[in-house]
Design a protein around this motif. Structure first.
Motif: not given
Length: 94
Positions: A11-21
């Protein structure tokens, strides 16, 4: 058809955190118990249907309701999306 393989953001960050699995579809023990009771009920209105091989099968009305509810639960998912640049996605996948 779903979000699997898509990027996951904090939330409220512009970075990819992971991939939905997978998806999280919580259900209470009470509701699970009620669905099982409907599915296993052997009394009530009976319908006759035909399976894929042409064999006739009898279905209890409550079992049909349980199956429909299970199907809708499986189809439901949170529809939240966020766009990212192609360069960022390529960098993440490397």
């Amino acid at each position: 058809p779903g979000n699997s393989g898509g990027p996951l953001f904090l939330d409220y960050q512009n970075n990819v955190y992971g991939v939905v699995v997978s998806k999280h579809a919580p259900i209470s023990d009470l509701v699970l118990s009620a669905l099982k009771a409907l599915e296993n009920n052997k009394t009530g209105v009976v319908y006759t249907g035909t399976d894929n091989s042409g064999k006739q099968i009898e279905y209890m009305e409550s079992a049909i309701v349980a199956q429909i509810l299970k199907e809708y639960r499986e189809l439901s998912q949170v529809m939240i999306g966020e766009a990212i640049s192609l360069d960022e996605l390529k960098s993440f996948l490397k």
